[in-house]
Design a protein around this motif. Structure first.
Motif, PDB file in Angstrom:
ATOM      1  N   LEU A  37      15.921   4.901  10.319  1.00  0.00           N
ATOM      2  CA  LEU A  37      16.648   4.499  11.515  1.00  0.00           C
ATOM      3  C   LEU A  37      16.650   2.990  11.704  1.00  0.00           C
ATOM      4  CD1 LEU A  37      18.164   5.435  14.037  1.00  0.00           C
ATOM      5  CD2 LEU A  37      15.969   5.630  15.211  1.00  0.00           C
ATOM      6  N   MET A  38      15.545   2.325  11.397  1.00  0.00           N
ATOM      7  CA  MET A  38      15.430   0.895  11.682  1.00  0.00           C
ATOM      8  C   MET A  38      16.114   0.009  10.652  1.00  0.00           C
ATOM      9  SD  MET A  38      11.642   0.245  13.291  1.00  0.00           S
ATOM     10  CE  MET A  38      10.783   0.756  11.810  1.00  0.00           C
ATOM     11  N   ALA A  39      16.422   0.546   9.471  1.00  0.00           N
ATOM     12  CA  ALA A  39      17.044  -0.276   8.437  1.00  0.00           C
ATOM     13  C   ALA A  39      18.473  -0.637   8.836  1.00  0.00           C
ATOM     14  CB  ALA A  39      17.040   0.469   7.108  1.00  0.00           C
ATOM     15  N   ALA A  40      18.714  -1.917   9.020  1.00  0.00           N
ATOM     16  CA  ALA A  40      20.046  -2.407   9.357  1.00  0.00           C
ATOM     17  C   ALA A  40      20.648  -3.013   8.094  1.00  0.00           C
ATOM     18  CB  ALA A  40      19.966  -3.443  10.476  1.00  0.00           C
ATOM     19  N   VAL A  41      21.242  -2.153   7.272  1.00  0.00           N
ATOM     20  CA  VAL A  41      21.736  -2.564   5.956  1.00  0.00           C
ATOM     21  C   VAL A  41      23.195  -3.018   6.059  1.00  0.00           C
ATOM     22  CG1 VAL A  41      22.153  -1.829   3.578  1.00  0.00           C
ATOM     23  CG2 VAL A  41      20.172  -0.958   4.829  1.00  0.00           C
ATOM     24  N   VAL A  46      19.268  -6.567   4.113  1.00  0.00           N
ATOM     25  CA  VAL A  46      18.668  -5.562   4.992  1.00  0.00           C
ATOM     26  C   VAL A  46      17.962  -6.262   6.138  1.00  0.00           C
ATOM     27  CG1 VAL A  46      17.059  -3.642   5.166  1.00  0.00           C
ATOM     28  CG2 VAL A  46      18.324  -4.009   3.043  1.00  0.00           C
ATOM     29  N   GLY A  47      18.311  -5.877   7.351  1.00  0.00           N
ATOM     30  CA  GLY A  47      17.641  -6.391   8.533  1.00  0.00           C
ATOM     31  C   GLY A  47      16.899  -5.279   9.244  1.00  0.00           C
ATOM     32  N   ASN A  48      16.461  -5.577  10.460  1.00  0.00           N
ATOM     33  CA  ASN A  48      15.693  -4.626  11.247  1.00  0.00           C
ATOM     34  C   ASN A  48      16.421  -4.373  12.556  1.00  0.00           C
ATOM     35  OD1 ASN A  48      13.703  -3.408  13.002  1.00  0.00           O
ATOM     36  ND2 ASN A  48      12.140  -4.060  11.561  1.00  0.00           N
ATOM     37  N   LEU A  49      16.696  -3.108  12.844  1.00  0.00           N
ATOM     38  CA  LEU A  49      17.400  -2.751  14.069  1.00  0.00           C
ATOM     39  C   LEU A  49      16.678  -3.279  15.308  1.00  0.00           C
ATOM     40  CD1 LEU A  49      19.704  -1.131  15.438  1.00  0.00           C
ATOM     41  CD2 LEU A  49      18.152   0.835  15.443  1.00  0.00           C
ATOM     42  N   LEU A  50      15.348  -3.322  15.267  1.00  0.00           N
ATOM     43  CA  LEU A  50      14.573  -3.785  16.419  1.00  0.00           C
ATOM     44  C   LEU A  50      14.780  -5.265  16.682  1.00  0.00           C
ATOM     45  CD1 LEU A  50      11.242  -1.875  15.745  1.00  0.00           C
ATOM     46  CD2 LEU A  50      13.054  -1.254  17.346  1.00  0.00           C
ATOM     47  N   ALA A  51      15.143  -6.015  15.639  1.00  0.00           N
ATOM     48  CA  ALA A  51      15.467  -7.425  15.833  1.00  0.00           C
ATOM     49  C   ALA A  51      16.882  -7.583  16.371  1.00  0.00           C
ATOM     50  CB  ALA A  51      15.316  -8.184  14.515  1.00  0.00           C
ATOM     51  N   VAL A  52      17.774  -6.679  15.983  1.00  0.00           N
ATOM     52  CA  VAL A  52      19.153  -6.712  16.472  1.00  0.00           C
ATOM     53  C   VAL A  52      19.214  -6.286  17.933  1.00  0.00           C
ATOM     54  CG1 VAL A  52      21.472  -5.787  16.132  1.00  0.00           C
ATOM     55  CG2 VAL A  52      20.022  -6.251  14.153  1.00  0.00           C
ATOM     56  N   VAL A  53      18.404  -5.283  18.282  1.00  0.00           N
ATOM     57  CA  VAL A  53      18.370  -4.763  19.658  1.00  0.00           C
ATOM     58  C   VAL A  53      16.921  -4.811  20.148  1.00  0.00           C
ATOM     59  CG1 VAL A  53      19.064  -2.888  21.194  1.00  0.00           C
ATOM     60  CG2 VAL A  53      20.229  -3.181  19.008  1.00  0.00           C
ATOM     61  N   PRO A  54      16.455  -5.969  20.623  1.00  0.00           N
ATOM     62  CA  PRO A  54      15.054  -6.085  21.048  1.00  0.00           C
ATOM     63  C   PRO A  54      14.653  -5.097  22.142  1.00  0.00           C
ATOM     64  CG  PRO A  54      16.076  -8.249  20.849  1.00  0.00           C
ATOM     65  CD  PRO A  54      17.176  -7.239  20.719  1.00  0.00           C
ATOM     66  N   ALA A  55      15.609  -4.606  22.904  1.00  0.00           N
ATOM     67  CA  ALA A  55      15.294  -3.659  23.978  1.00  0.00           C
ATOM     68  C   ALA A  55      14.706  -2.356  23.441  1.00  0.00           C
ATOM     69  CB  ALA A  55      16.543  -3.356  24.801  1.00  0.00           C
ATOM     70  N   GLY A 256       6.065  -4.848  12.311  1.00  0.00           N
ATOM     71  CA  GLY A 256       6.399  -6.219  11.990  1.00  0.00           C
ATOM     72  C   GLY A 256       7.878  -6.506  12.188  1.00  0.00           C
ATOM     73  N   MET A 257       8.172  -7.710  12.694  1.00  0.00           N
ATOM     74  CA  MET A 257       9.541  -8.133  12.934  1.00  0.00           C
ATOM     75  C   MET A 257       9.846  -9.349  12.069  1.00  0.00           C
ATOM     76  SD  MET A 257      10.621  -6.017  15.190  1.00  0.00           S
ATOM     77  CE  MET A 257      12.111  -6.840  15.655  1.00  0.00           C
ATOM     78  N   PRO A 258      11.046  -9.411  11.486  1.00  0.00           N
ATOM     79  CA  PRO A 258      11.383 -10.546  10.628  1.00  0.00           C
ATOM     80  C   PRO A 258      11.372 -11.865  11.389  1.00  0.00           C
ATOM     81  CG  PRO A 258      13.332  -9.206  11.099  1.00  0.00           C
ATOM     82  CD  PRO A 258      12.152  -8.448  11.590  1.00  0.00           C
ATOM     83  N   GLY A 259      10.689 -12.846  10.816  1.00  0.00           N
ATOM     84  CA  GLY A 259      10.694 -14.191  11.376  1.00  0.00           C
ATOM     85  C   GLY A 259       9.701 -14.459  12.483  1.00  0.00           C
ATOM     86  N   GLU A 260       8.990 -13.447  12.993  1.00  0.00           N
ATOM     87  CA  GLU A 260       8.073 -13.702  14.095  1.00  0.00           C
ATOM     88  C   GLU A 260       6.787 -14.356  13.585  1.00  0.00           C
ATOM     89  OE1 GLU A 260       7.186 -10.029  15.985  1.00  0.00           O
ATOM     90  OE2 GLU A 260       6.201  -9.149  14.255  1.00  0.00           O
ATOM     91  N   LYS A 261       6.205 -15.224  14.405  1.00  0.00           N
ATOM     92  CA  LYS A 261       5.002 -15.957  14.005  1.00  0.00           C
ATOM     93  C   LYS A 261       3.770 -15.063  13.980  1.00  0.00           C
ATOM     94  CE  LYS A 261       6.606 -20.465  15.654  1.00  0.00           C
ATOM     95  NZ  LYS A 261       6.345 -21.615  16.571  1.00  0.00           N
ATOM     96  N   VAL A 262       3.726 -14.100  14.888  1.00  0.00           N
ATOM     97  CA  VAL A 262       2.588 -13.179  14.971  1.00  0.00           C
ATOM     98  C   VAL A 262       3.123 -11.756  14.844  1.00  0.00           C
ATOM     99  CG1 VAL A 262       0.698 -12.299  16.393  1.00  0.00           C
ATOM    100  CG2 VAL A 262       1.254 -14.737  16.431  1.00  0.00           C
ATOM    101  N   SER A 263       2.492 -10.977  13.992  1.00  0.00           N
ATOM    102  CA  SER A 263       2.829  -9.567  13.837  1.00  0.00           C
ATOM    103  C   SER A 263       1.613  -8.740  14.227  1.00  0.00           C
ATOM    104  CB  SER A 263       3.217  -9.271  12.388  1.00  0.00           C
ATOM    105  OG  SER A 263       3.235  -7.880  12.146  1.00  0.00           O
ATOM    106  N   ASN A 264       1.841  -7.650  14.923  1.00  0.00           N
ATOM    107  CA  ASN A 264       0.722  -6.758  15.234  1.00  0.00           C
ATOM    108  C   ASN A 264       0.287  -5.922  14.034  1.00  0.00           C
ATOM    109  OD1 ASN A 264       0.083  -7.241  17.992  1.00  0.00           O
ATOM    110  ND2 ASN A 264       1.982  -6.238  18.604  1.00  0.00           N
ATOM    111  N   MET A 265       1.111  -5.925  12.981  1.00  0.00           N
ATOM    112  CA  MET A 265       0.848  -5.054  11.835  1.00  0.00           C
ATOM    113  C   MET A 265       0.269  -5.775  10.638  1.00  0.00           C
ATOM    114  SD  MET A 265       1.283  -1.763  11.642  1.00  0.00           S
ATOM    115  CE  MET A 265       1.781  -1.522   9.941  1.00  0.00           C
TER     116      MET A 265
END
Length: 455
Positions: A37-41, A46-55, A256-265
């Motif tokens: 679901l999260m793969a924004a191809v 390939v991106g991350n849907l959670l980065a496209v829609v932070p909500a 993990g989110m692409p480009g973020e400085k801190v990841s919880n994972m």
């Protein structure tokens, strides 16, 4: 396969905790579905849907269920190791002791279940990647696939570490109970303080061990029925994780989110550990109704069947996903803009196709997930414990290295840093294979029959 599943389900002892089997399957299934679901191809990558829609990021507080799998692993490892201890041969004069042999047998049984399907996956993909690059391919979506298809192997690497550390940490649990968990959690707190307050470099990587082993320790507590107030555990974990995200340096997403400085994972944080507490408490609250549901023969047979192929499905699910996208591009099917109305409308079709292709791959490779028993040799093989530990360490480093470097750039000598050491894909594969052979050699000379791994 149907008859064997029916026989296994029918032979289930009354003492077996069926809920643990359900949690194992459900957690891996949630990870697979989340990846699909999260793969924004797009044709460009390939991106991350959670980065496209932070909500959508709050959904990770429900869907990031890897802590549940590691919690279940702790439960299973405790039962399995204790079972082997009860079967161990008597110590003989001149031997190093039966516990050394039990450790080797335990490692062999557990690593075999993990590494047989994993090595088939690695060798098949390695050969395919080499062929593609020899023919001059490796660009576009193919190149992305070669880099990303091995990423889920990080989970195998962490799980190998949990297996290797089970005997000493189980001893700490038996002596200190919740105190052993508190010690690991306290170490995770100290790491984050040094990382965020003192700015100590590289210390954050220690939490790959402290956070995940603390979650694993909760499984030991579950095995001894010591999680008596799951509502309190869930509430404390949820409130603390929320406070850390609201007032601390931790991001909202539990993946993990692409480009973020801190990841919880990567590496894990204290916020992720608290998230794990919330999830463990939550699934424990659902234990009684789920147990009643699992008494139904058809439901239990479904869980048994899924458990028999879960690791194979996990290993190949990204292959299926990229296969679907590759076929769509080859057939000139438009890939809508991620998160657009057309994209959401296409989601059911993509997931259905990915599930069907995964089922085909499982049918092709599921035989390698079945454990193979080897006749034990003489009891108390000299040096079996250290040899097995060395093998497990090599497997751990090899699998983690491969998850980082991928199969892209094989002919260019592409490397990735693993604990400050550059590792290539061929070197990672060689370490994994060499480590597995060492564990096999150590485990076959123990005189301890592991049998079917306890769960």
């Amino acid at each position: 396969m149907g008859s064997s599943v029916r026989e296994l389900a029918g032979a289930t002892p009354a003492t077996r905790d069926r809920y643990v089997d359900l949690l194992r399957v459900a957690s891996l299934g949630a990870v697979v579905l989340g990846h699909w679901l999260m793969a924004a191809v797009t044709p460009d990558g390939v991106g991350n849907l959670l980065a496209v829609v932070p909500a959508l990021q709050p959904l990770t507080w429900l869907l990031q269920v890897m802590p549940v799998f590691f919690f279940v692993g702790g439960f299973s490892h405790a039962l399995s190791y204790r079972s082997l201890l009860r079967k161990r041969p008597e110590r003989r004069e001149g031997s190093e002791g039966s516990e050394d042999s039990v450790y080797s047998a335990f490692l062999r049984a557990r690593l075999q279940r993990l590494l047989r399907p994993t090595m088939v996956f690695v060798l098949v993909w390695g050969a395919a990647a080499l062929l593609v690059q020899l023919l001059g391919g490796g660009g576009g979506l193919t190149g992305v696939t070669l880099r990303m298809v091995t990423q889920p192997l990080w989970f195998i690497g962490i799980y190998l570490a949990m297996v290797a550390f089970t005997p000493p940490l189980l001893k700490l649990h038996e002596r200190y109970g919740w105190g052993a968990f508190a010690g690991l959690a306290g170490a995770a707190v100290a790491v984050d303080v040094l990382r965020f307050a003192a700015g100590v470099p590289y210390v954050e990587f220690l939490n790959f061990a402290f956070v995940w082993l603390a979650v694993h320790q909760l499984g030991f507590l579950r095995a001894d029925s010591r999680i008596r107030r799951p509502a309190l555990l869930a509430g404390a974990g949820l409130v603390t994780a929320g406070a850390l995200v609201a007032f601390g340096p931790y991001p909202l997403s539990m993946v993990g989110m692409p480009g973020e400085k801190v990841s919880n994972m990567a590496p894990p944080t204290l916020a992720l550990l608290c998230h794990g507490l919330w999830l463990v408490g939550a699934v424990e609250l659902l234990r009684a109704p789920a147990a009643r549901l699992l008494e139904r023969p058809r439901v239990w047979r479904t869980v048994v069947a899924a458990n028999g192929v879960a690791m194979t499905a996990f290993l190949w699910h990204l292959t299926a996903m990229f296969g679907v996208y590759g076929a769509m591009l080859a057939l000139d099917v438009e890939l809508p803009v991620p998160a657009s109305a057309a994209w959401w409308a296409q989601v059911p079709l993509r997931i259905t196709l990915a599930a069907a292709l995964t089922a085909g791959l499982v049918a092709a490779f599921r035989a390698f997930e079945r454990p193979v028993s080897a006749p034990p040799g003489a009891a108390g093989a000299t040096g079996a414990g250290p040899l097995a530990a060395l093998g497990a360490t090599l497997c751990l480093l090899g699998v983690l290295g491969l998850s980082m470097v991928g199969f892209g750039g094989l002919l260019d000598g592409r490397t990735a840093l693993l604990i400050a050491i550059p590792v290539s894909a061929p070197a990672a594969v060689a370490m994994t294979l060499g480590g597995w052979l060492l564990v096999e050699r150590a485990g076959r000379g123990t005189g301890v029959r592991a049998g079917r791994p306890a769960r």
